[in-house]
Design a protein around this motif. Structure first.
Motif, PDB file in Angstrom:
ATOM      1  N   UNK A 148       0.987  -1.463  -0.041  1.00  0.00           N
ATOM      2  CA  UNK A 148      -0.061   0.797   0.490  1.00  0.00           C
ATOM      3  C   UNK A 148       1.001   1.359  -0.174  1.00  0.00           C
ATOM      4  N   UNK A 149       0.106   2.294   0.573  1.00  0.00           N
ATOM      5  CA  UNK A 149       0.904   3.227   0.360  1.00  0.00           C
ATOM      6  C   UNK A 149       1.507   4.093   1.656  1.00  0.00           C
ATOM      7  N   UNK A 150       3.015   5.031   1.501  1.00  0.00           N
ATOM      8  CA  UNK A 150       3.398   4.749   2.838  1.00  0.00           C
ATOM      9  C   UNK A 150       4.078   3.556   3.604  1.00  0.00           C
ATOM     10  N   UNK A 151       4.191   3.022   3.066  1.00  0.00           N
ATOM     11  CA  UNK A 151       5.112   1.733   3.811  1.00  0.00           C
ATOM     12  C   UNK A 151       6.013   1.491   3.531  1.00  0.00           C
ATOM     13  N   UNK A 152       6.835   0.996   4.145  1.00  0.00           N
ATOM     14  CA  UNK A 152       8.530   0.618   4.357  1.00  0.00           C
ATOM     15  C   UNK A 152       9.554   1.811   3.904  1.00  0.00           C
ATOM     16  N   UNK A 153       8.920   2.939   5.461  1.00  0.00           N
ATOM     17  CA  UNK A 153       9.838   4.179   4.984  1.00  0.00           C
ATOM     18  C   UNK A 153      10.341   4.723   6.337  1.00  0.00           C
ATOM     19  N   UNK A 154      11.696   5.338   6.879  1.00  0.00           N
ATOM     20  CA  UNK A 154      11.703   5.545   7.739  1.00  0.00           C
ATOM     21  C   UNK A 154      10.899   7.198   8.220  1.00  0.00           C
ATOM     22  N   UNK A 181      18.355   5.500   6.169  1.00  0.00           N
ATOM     23  CA  UNK A 181      18.556   4.450   6.208  1.00  0.00           C
ATOM     24  C   UNK A 181      19.545   4.147   5.493  1.00  0.00           C
ATOM     25  N   UNK A 182      20.613   3.025   6.288  1.00  0.00           N
ATOM     26  CA  UNK A 182      22.328   2.756   5.666  1.00  0.00           C
ATOM     27  C   UNK A 182      21.461   1.550   4.624  1.00  0.00           C
ATOM     28  N   UNK A 183      20.694   0.407   4.579  1.00  0.00           N
ATOM     29  CA  UNK A 183      20.765  -0.412   4.442  1.00  0.00           C
ATOM     30  C   UNK A 183      19.318  -0.780   3.278  1.00  0.00           C
ATOM     31  N   UNK A 184      19.029  -0.133   2.847  1.00  0.00           N
ATOM     32  CA  UNK A 184      17.150  -0.048   2.116  1.00  0.00           C
ATOM     33  C   UNK A 184      18.047  -0.479   1.035  1.00  0.00           C
ATOM     34  N   UNK A 185      17.950  -2.092   1.036  1.00  0.00           N
ATOM     35  CA  UNK A 185      17.314  -2.816  -0.532  1.00  0.00           C
ATOM     36  C   UNK A 185      16.230  -3.393  -0.012  1.00  0.00           C
ATOM     37  N   UNK A 186      15.425  -3.701  -2.186  1.00  0.00           N
ATOM     38  CA  UNK A 186      13.890  -4.212  -1.736  1.00  0.00           C
ATOM     39  C   UNK A 186      14.368  -5.270  -2.558  1.00  0.00           C
ATOM     40  N   UNK A 187      14.292  -6.323  -2.038  1.00  0.00           N
ATOM     41  CA  UNK A 187      14.471  -7.850  -3.735  1.00  0.00           C
ATOM     42  C   UNK A 187      13.448  -8.361  -3.613  1.00  0.00           C
ATOM     43  N   UNK A 222       2.342   0.724  -3.460  1.00  0.00           N
ATOM     44  CA  UNK A 222       2.128   2.021  -4.383  1.00  0.00           C
ATOM     45  C   UNK A 222       2.552   3.244  -3.823  1.00  0.00           C
ATOM     46  N   UNK A 223       2.189   4.409  -3.636  1.00  0.00           N
ATOM     47  CA  UNK A 223       3.017   5.733  -3.606  1.00  0.00           C
ATOM     48  C   UNK A 223       3.750   6.456  -1.771  1.00  0.00           C
ATOM     49  N   UNK A 224       4.569   6.770  -2.420  1.00  0.00           N
ATOM     50  CA  UNK A 224       5.214   7.012  -0.990  1.00  0.00           C
ATOM     51  C   UNK A 224       5.800   5.796  -0.552  1.00  0.00           C
ATOM     52  N   UNK A 225       6.249   4.778  -1.145  1.00  0.00           N
ATOM     53  CA  UNK A 225       6.614   3.424  -0.593  1.00  0.00           C
ATOM     54  C   UNK A 225       8.221   3.327  -0.393  1.00  0.00           C
ATOM     55  N   UNK A 226       8.770   2.840   0.000  1.00  0.00           N
ATOM     56  CA  UNK A 226      10.109   2.268  -0.095  1.00  0.00           C
ATOM     57  C   UNK A 226      10.860   4.127  -0.840  1.00  0.00           C
ATOM     58  N   UNK A 227      10.997   5.064  -0.742  1.00  0.00           N
ATOM     59  CA  UNK A 227      11.583   5.980  -1.141  1.00  0.00           C
ATOM     60  C   UNK A 227      12.822   6.148  -0.377  1.00  0.00           C
ATOM     61  N   UNK A 228      12.563   5.349   0.524  1.00  0.00           N
ATOM     62  CA  UNK A 228      14.118   5.878   0.879  1.00  0.00           C
ATOM     63  C   UNK A 228      15.347   4.288   0.834  1.00  0.00           C
ATOM     64  N   UNK A 229      15.407   3.850  -0.162  1.00  0.00           N
ATOM     65  CA  UNK A 229      15.705   2.754  -0.311  1.00  0.00           C
ATOM     66  C   UNK A 229      17.012   3.035  -1.048  1.00  0.00           C
ATOM     67  N   UNK A 230      17.650   2.150  -1.348  1.00  0.00           N
ATOM     68  CA  UNK A 230      18.950   2.349  -2.041  1.00  0.00           C
ATOM     69  C   UNK A 230      18.459   1.407  -3.356  1.00  0.00           C
ATOM     70  N   UNK A 231      18.189   0.303  -3.508  1.00  0.00           N
ATOM     71  CA  UNK A 231      18.369  -1.046  -4.538  1.00  0.00           C
ATOM     72  C   UNK A 231      17.952  -1.389  -4.614  1.00  0.00           C
ATOM     73  N   UNK A 291       3.781   6.378  -8.137  1.00  0.00           N
ATOM     74  CA  UNK A 291       4.340   7.735  -7.450  1.00  0.00           C
ATOM     75  C   UNK A 291       4.956   8.111  -6.645  1.00  0.00           C
ATOM     76  N   UNK A 292       6.219   8.595  -7.012  1.00  0.00           N
ATOM     77  CA  UNK A 292       7.627   8.657  -5.839  1.00  0.00           C
ATOM     78  C   UNK A 292       7.785   7.208  -4.945  1.00  0.00           C
ATOM     79  N   UNK A 293       8.035   6.206  -5.283  1.00  0.00           N
ATOM     80  CA  UNK A 293       8.547   5.168  -4.956  1.00  0.00           C
ATOM     81  C   UNK A 293      10.369   5.247  -4.866  1.00  0.00           C
TER      82      UNK A 293
END
Length: 86
Positions: free
Chosen positions: A10-16, A21-27, A40-49, A65-67
């Motif tokens: 959903x929206x706004x999930x998995x962010x600090x 964040x130094x460990x942001x990996x979505x796999x 959803x929008x704005x989820x994982x927006x601080x992940x790096x991989x 938007x903004x993932x």
């Protein structure tokens, strides 16, 4: 099972939030039956991989938007059924 075939976040999930964040990996890896991913929008927006590896049945990938706005690495391999469009 339906969870084997479809994955939806959903929206706004998995962010600090305001944290750093130094460990942001979505796999997603080796999910042989997975057919659809929607994030959803704005989820994982601080992940790096963002990695999708060996998902041979994946037919649909929707990122709202903004993932993954800080994502610096994208890995897409083994996605035989995912149509690519310009």
């Amino acid at each position: 099972a339906a969870s084997d075939v479809y994955k939806r976040q959903g929206m706004d999930n998995f962010k600090l939030g305001s944290g750093y964040r130094v460990d942001g990996v979505y796999r997603n890896k080796n999910c042989l039956k997975l057919k659809s991913i929607r994030i959803g929008a704005r989820s994982f927006n601080d992940y790096y991989t963002f990695d999708l590896v060996n998902l041979p049945s994946l037919q649909s990938l929707i990122l709202d938007d903004y993932c993954f706005t800080k994502c610096s690495q994208l890995v897409l391999t083994g996605l035989r059924c995912l149509p690519l469009s310009p």
